[in-house]
Scaffold this motif. Sequence first.
Motif, PDB file in Angstrom:
ATOM      1  N   ILE A  75       0.849  -1.190   0.000  1.00 11.72           N
ATOM      2  CA  ILE A  75       0.000   0.000   0.000  1.00 11.72           C
ATOM      3  C   ILE A  75       0.891   1.247   0.000  1.00 11.72           C
ATOM      4  O   ILE A  75       0.629   2.216  -0.722  1.00 11.72           O
ATOM      5  N   ALA A  76       1.945   1.195   0.785  1.00 12.96           N
ATOM      6  CA  ALA A  76       2.878   2.324   0.844  1.00 12.96           C
ATOM      7  C   ALA A  76       3.515   2.558  -0.524  1.00 12.96           C
ATOM      8  O   ALA A  76       3.635   3.696  -0.984  1.00 12.96           O
ATOM      9  N   ASP A  77       3.927   1.479  -1.197  1.00 15.75           N
ATOM     10  CA  ASP A  77       4.529   1.602  -2.522  1.00 15.75           C
ATOM     11  C   ASP A  77       3.566   2.285  -3.496  1.00 15.75           C
ATOM     12  O   ASP A  77       3.967   3.127  -4.297  1.00 15.75           O
ATOM     13  N   VAL A  78       2.307   1.890  -3.456  1.00 12.63           N
ATOM     14  CA  VAL A  78       1.331   2.496  -4.353  1.00 12.63           C
ATOM     15  C   VAL A  78       1.191   3.993  -4.053  1.00 12.63           C
ATOM     16  O   VAL A  78       1.209   4.823  -4.957  1.00 12.63           O
ATOM     17  N   LEU A  79       1.094   4.333  -2.781  1.00  9.30           N
ATOM     18  CA  LEU A  79       0.945   5.756  -2.427  1.00  9.30           C
ATOM     19  C   LEU A  79       2.174   6.564  -2.848  1.00  9.30           C
ATOM     20  O   LEU A  79       2.048   7.685  -3.357  1.00  9.30           O
ATOM     21  N   ILE A  80       3.354   5.984  -2.673  1.00 11.95           N
ATOM     22  CA  ILE A  80       4.586   6.692  -3.035  1.00 11.95           C
ATOM     23  C   ILE A  80       4.618   6.994  -4.533  1.00 11.95           C
ATOM     24  O   ILE A  80       4.884   8.121  -4.954  1.00 11.95           O
TER      25      ILE A  80
ATOM     26  N   ASP B  99       7.439   4.901   6.684  1.00 14.08           N
ATOM     27  CA  ASP B  99       8.274   3.733   7.004  1.00 14.08           C
ATOM     28  C   ASP B  99       8.908   3.159   5.740  1.00 14.08           C
ATOM     29  O   ASP B  99      10.077   2.759   5.744  1.00 14.08           O
ATOM     30  N   LYS B 100       8.134   3.112   4.658  1.00 16.64           N
ATOM     31  CA  LYS B 100       8.664   2.549   3.410  1.00 16.64           C
ATOM     32  C   LYS B 100       9.776   3.422   2.833  1.00 16.64           C
ATOM     33  O   LYS B 100      10.787   2.897   2.340  1.00 16.64           O
ATOM     34  N   LEU B 101       9.620   4.736   2.881  1.00 15.00           N
ATOM     35  CA  LEU B 101      10.655   5.638   2.386  1.00 15.00           C
ATOM     36  C   LEU B 101      11.943   5.455   3.189  1.00 15.00           C
ATOM     37  O   LEU B 101      13.047   5.458   2.627  1.00 15.00           O
ATOM     38  N   ALA B 102      11.802   5.281   4.495  1.00 14.55           N
ATOM     39  CA  ALA B 102      12.974   5.071   5.345  1.00 14.55           C
ATOM     40  C   ALA B 102      13.673   3.761   4.952  1.00 14.55           C
ATOM     41  O   ALA B 102      14.902   3.697   4.848  1.00 14.55           O
ATOM     42  N   ASN B 116      21.239   5.580 -11.199  1.00 17.98           N
ATOM     43  CA  ASN B 116      21.041   4.225 -11.690  1.00 17.98           C
ATOM     44  C   ASN B 116      19.692   3.646 -11.298  1.00 17.98           C
ATOM     45  O   ASN B 116      19.461   3.285 -10.161  1.00 17.98           O
ATOM     46  N   ALA B 117      18.780   3.571 -12.252  1.00 21.06           N
ATOM     47  CA  ALA B 117      17.509   2.897 -11.969  1.00 21.06           C
ATOM     48  C   ALA B 117      17.287   1.783 -12.969  1.00 21.06           C
ATOM     49  O   ALA B 117      16.348   1.026 -12.873  1.00 21.06           O
ATOM     50  N   LEU B 118      18.208   1.656 -13.914  1.00 15.74           N
ATOM     51  CA  LEU B 118      18.007   0.673 -14.979  1.00 15.74           C
ATOM     52  C   LEU B 118      17.910  -0.757 -14.514  1.00 15.74           C
ATOM     53  O   LEU B 118      17.227  -1.558 -15.086  1.00 15.74           O
ATOM     54  N   LYS B 119      18.568  -1.114 -13.430  1.00 17.97           N
ATOM     55  CA  LYS B 119      18.523  -2.498 -12.967  1.00 17.97           C
ATOM     56  C   LYS B 119      17.409  -2.619 -11.938  1.00 17.97           C
ATOM     57  O   LYS B 119      17.557  -3.232 -10.911  1.00 17.97           O
ATOM     58  N   SER B 120      16.275  -1.990 -12.247  1.00 13.31           N
ATOM     59  CA  SER B 120      15.131  -1.933 -11.328  1.00 13.31           C
ATOM     60  C   SER B 120      15.548  -1.505  -9.930  1.00 13.31           C
ATOM     61  O   SER B 120      15.029  -1.979  -8.943  1.00 13.31           O
ATOM     62  N   THR B 121      16.512  -0.646  -9.855  1.00 16.48           N
ATOM     63  CA  THR B 121      16.852  -0.036  -8.571  1.00 16.48           C
ATOM     64  C   THR B 121      15.890   1.131  -8.450  1.00 16.48           C
ATOM     65  O   THR B 121      16.134   2.210  -8.980  1.00 16.48           O
ATOM     66  N   GLU B 122      14.797   0.891  -7.803  1.00 14.18           N
ATOM     67  CA  GLU B 122      13.785   1.911  -7.754  1.00 14.18           C
ATOM     68  C   GLU B 122      13.640   2.406  -6.332  1.00 14.18           C
ATOM     69  O   GLU B 122      13.913   1.707  -5.388  1.00 14.18           O
ATOM     70  N   PHE B 123      13.139   3.614  -6.195  1.00 16.84           N
ATOM     71  CA  PHE B 123      13.036   4.121  -4.831  1.00 16.84           C
ATOM     72  C   PHE B 123      11.867   3.521  -4.077  1.00 16.84           C
ATOM     73  O   PHE B 123      11.828   3.541  -2.870  1.00 16.84           O
ATOM     74  N   SER B 124      10.886   2.972  -4.815  1.00 17.76           N
ATOM     75  CA  SER B 124       9.835   2.256  -4.106  1.00 17.76           C
ATOM     76  C   SER B 124      10.119   0.788  -4.275  1.00 17.76           C
ATOM     77  O   SER B 124       9.790   0.178  -5.278  1.00 17.76           O
ATOM     78  N   ASN B 125      10.785   0.220  -3.291  1.00 14.24           N
ATOM     79  CA  ASN B 125      11.312  -1.134  -3.417  1.00 14.24           C
ATOM     80  C   ASN B 125      10.229  -2.201  -3.272  1.00 14.24           C
ATOM     81  O   ASN B 125       9.225  -2.004  -2.623  1.00 14.24           O
ATOM     82  N   ASP B 126      10.462  -3.363  -3.848  1.00 15.05           N
ATOM     83  CA  ASP B 126       9.527  -4.474  -3.695  1.00 15.05           C
ATOM     84  C   ASP B 126       9.793  -5.206  -2.408  1.00 15.05           C
ATOM     85  O   ASP B 126      10.849  -5.799  -2.255  1.00 15.05           O
TER      86      ASP B 126
END
Lengths: 126, 126, 126, 126
Positions: A75-80, B99-102, B116-126
């Motif tokens: 849910i947090a990922d979606v909001l972000i 919490d997720k951002l932290a 670098n985001a090409l290797k799915s290094t994304e700020f909203s992590n899975d």
Amino acid sequence: MRLMDPHAIDSLDTLRRRIREFAEARAWERYHNPKNLVMALSVEAAELLEPFQWLTPEQSRQLSADQREAVRQEIADVLIYLTRLADVLDIDLLDAAADKLALNARKYPVEKAHGNALKSTEFSND
Amino acid sequence: MRLMDPHAIDSLDTLRRRIREFAEARAWERYHNPKNLVMALSVEAAELLEPFQWLTPEQSRQLSADQREAVRQEIADVLIYLTRLADVLDIDLLDAAADKLALNARKYPVEKAHGNALKSTEFSND
Amino acid sequence: MRLMDPHAIDSLDTLRRRIREFAEARAWERYHNPKNLVMALSVEAAELLEPFQWLTPEQSRQLSADQREAVRQEIADVLIYLTRLADVLDIDLLDAAADKLALNARKYPVEKAHGNALKSTEFSND
Amino acid sequence: MRLMDPHAIDSLDTLRRRIREFAEARAWERYHNPKNLVMALSVEAAELLEPFQWLTPEQSRQLSADQREAVRQEIADVLIYLTRLADVLDIDLLDAAADKLALNARKYPVEKAHGNALKSTEFSND
């Protein structure tokens, strides 16, 4: 508790600014065009489907602590991503939601919509 | 403008309560189990993909007024369902996002993730 | 019945070629890069969710004729885009599915997986 | 190579039967109601989005061997769930696709649709 922490995120607007700082610090702006962001958002929305796909609706109301924590993170990922997308498009999230709720109230007046959602009469209209 | 309107939606919490009232007035609570809500959320997230599917990333940054308004409504739909889902699950949206951002900041420190985001290094992590 | 119609689509490979001709006749190849095609595919997959979002699992097994026809069209849309995507990426759909089923059989042997899908032990593994 | 292997999957119908056997051997039929299956399908379709979310359209046409293999597996997952869903709903996939292509040809005749997909004039119509 967020109340007395200067770093706390106490509003959508603060969240918006923190996400923007996060992305800029990593020089990720060039990846954050709307086309990519809506894709990332859909990926996260589908990750939110996954914990529920084999559950019954009743089971979905009684998640274990682990399941609930996993769902909380998705849910947090979606909001972000939603907040980032709105920021990049210069769209105010609460204004947009307020306008949409008002539109839905006109499309689905209580007398007509009471008890009936089966014909996709949903409060968030297409 | 929302500032002096007692009915204005000035916070996520107010939005949450308005959506709850909207659903309860229509006796829609029984449809709003988490399994159904995550489906509805994914439907709306995909409606957000549609205006962009044939656009280039560059074109996605230059929407016409009509395109932007359509996107604004779909963004609102996603926020409305996300807020309703969080309410039904008793999850605080801003707390979860903070919490997720932290967590993301620890997983993707600036030194490692810069540019670098090409290797799915994304700020909203899975 | 398709059997004696020279124009009938009697195999996935024929479908692949017909979709390719359809796209080429309209000079749509430039839109059909994989990034756009996976977006279009996700849009259609979500349109398949929509008729079911407020139904119970039991109701989902008893669709009306109208509901079934709508679902049939969305299923077709998903297959069309999936076939087009595989064609553009030069991936053989049946080969890929056969390999994945074999992999799933090893990951979810009958003895272990019997009766249990609740922990997302699914036959189409991530 | 599939040609001389009695166990090979050489048609969509064979795939359908193999998937059915796979599910029945594991007593998974009760999870495979249409509502759950469309959710699982959307989850896989979104997993197909993920490798592409930060790529440009041009990069999406030049996948590395690793990327292509990951995509191949996700494409297989989508086909497996789509085939299972169609089987449970007693829908013939190739018939449905043939009918939809015919409908699309009428909606998007070559003269009208040539070169133009920007206004979401797509060959797989909604």
